[in-house]
Design an enzyme around this catalytic site. Structure first.
Site, PDB file in Angstrom:
ATOM      1  N   ASP A  76       0.832  -1.078   0.091  1.00  0.00           N
ATOM      2  CA  ASP A  76      -0.171  -0.064   0.036  1.00  0.00           C
ATOM      3  C   ASP A  76       0.856   1.039   0.113  1.00  0.00           C
ATOM      4  OD1 ASP A  76      -2.829  -0.722   0.900  1.00  0.00           O
ATOM      5  OD2 ASP A  76      -1.619  -2.448   1.728  1.00  0.00           O
ATOM      6  N   LYS A  77       0.238   2.198  -0.615  1.00  0.00           N
ATOM      7  CA  LYS A  77       0.784   3.612  -0.491  1.00  0.00           C
ATOM      8  C   LYS A  77       0.735   4.065   0.820  1.00  0.00           C
ATOM      9  CE  LYS A  77       1.381   7.931  -3.108  1.00  0.00           C
ATOM     10  NZ  LYS A  77       0.954   8.678  -4.478  1.00  0.00           N
TER      11      LYS A  77
END
Length: 377
Positions: A76-77
């Protein structure tokens, strides 16, 4: 994303938003690294970057093609994530890796291995999640659900992150499969088709959970009629008139009911095999002991298709126009080392757990909250 919940408790209120402070993910490699070989294995901590953005940055910074950089999975960012990358030794000097500095990226360890890291070379992921605005009453409720999840596990849905900001990228995949759209970028085209496969899997899993609830509630003798009402436009298999068969469904100790013709898989690793009418109870006991789990279809060529009653409920989620390679995915998973700590003064809960590769932590939060979790309240 209106998918069925496994657990039936009332909504539990807390606040969660994906951020590097409140959402931490660490990869667990599939194997230990040799310490020598043709590739540098780099343990990297990042935040505010997708894995692709990280790879593209390293590609530009070190002057190597992004295709030369190996990775096991996407992270995930909006999280603090730790993952492993591989670089060919002949293209990059170790001193460059050792001296690297960046405010959002930190190289934690450097070792070596003979092989490039490839997608799927991953045992699982370790998670730490902070839940905010969790009062004492909701903490007590959440504790009870955590204990159930430790015993019974959770459905292995693809989570909202899989379907884009508007949660409908699978529609583009469906149009591509139907020949109504074309995308020049092969990688993006495959990505959208994969989202469509994921959507079909989720819809099937939601149906099977709904069916499991129905089997638990309805008396054996009334099950055929209840299914006929539920699926009014389809001819229900006559086996559901068999009281003994219906009895074996109700006697299964796990909530998620296995059907004859289901493909099961040894857990957490192993081969797929079919369950039969005469082995359902025995297989369900193995499922309850976390030895095997049911699998669902990622529709495509060469995929194993369920048979008998399981096949009846799966057939509506098979799209023969998908020319990507299909496979089967765990329909159910068991979080490991699941713990919940509570800080009463801050009204915060702290969750820690391990999941197998390809599983989404937000699915666990969704079951706990009994409401949709979209990275925020």
């Amino acid at each position: 994303m209106d998918y069925s919940y496994a657990y039936t408790h009332s909504k539990i209120v807390f606040y969660f938003k994906q951020s590097p402070r409140d959402f931490v993910v660490e990869e667990i490699p599939l194997y230990s690294f040799d310490g020598e070989g043709a590739h540098w294995i780099v343990k990297v901590r990042k935040k505010n970057l997708t894995t692709f953005e990280l790879i593209n940055f390293f590609s530009s910074y070190f002057g190597v093609k992004s295709s030369e950089i190996g990775y096991a999975g996407l992270k995930d960012k909006n999280a603090l994530t730790i993952q492993y990358l591989s670089f060919p030794k002949h293209l990059i000097n170790k001193s460059l890796l050792e001296s690297f500095e960046h405010p959002e990226i930190k190289i934690l360890e450097i070792t070596a291995h003979n092989n490039k890291i490839k997608i799927g070379h991953l045992k699982g992921n370790k998670f730490f999640i902070r839940l905010k605005k969790l009062d004492k009453l909701n903490y007590q409720k959440i504790q009870q659900v955590v204990e159930k999840i430790k015993q019974l596990g959770i459905p292995n849905y693809f989570s909202y992150q899989r379907f884009g900001k508007t949660l409908d990228n699978y529609l583009l995949g469906q149009e591509i499969v139907n020949g109504k759209k074309k995308i020049r970028d092969k990688k993006m085209q495959n990505f959208f088709i994969s989202a469509y496969q994921s959507h079909l899997f989720n819809e099937w899993l939601s149906l099977r959970i709904k069916l499991s609830h129905l089997i638990e509630k309805i008396d054996s003798k009334d099950l055929y009629r209840a299914l006929s009402l539920q699926f009014e436009n389809q001819i229900i298999p006559k086996i559901f008139l068999d009281k003994e068969y219906c009895k074996t469904l109700k006697e299964q100790s796990h909530f998620f009911k296995l059907l004859s013709g289901d493909y099961l898989c040894h857990y957490p690793f192993g081969k797929n095999f079919l369950t039969k009418q005469e082995t359902i109870l025995n297989d369900s006991q193995r499922f309850a002991k976390k030895d095997v789990v049911p699998t669902g279809l990622l529709s495509g060529i060469k995929a194993q298709i369920s048979e008998n009653e399981a096949g009846f409920f799966e057939k509506n989620f098979v799209d023969e126009k998908i020319k990507s390679v299909g496979q089967r995915r765990y329909a159910w998973i068991f979080p490991e080392e699941l713990t919940l700590c509570y800080k009463e003064e801050e009204a915060q809960g702290e969750l820690a757990f391990l999941l197998p590769k390809g599983a989404y932590a937000t699915n666990l939060l969704r079951e706990l909250a009994h409401s949709e979790i979209m990275g925020e309240e």
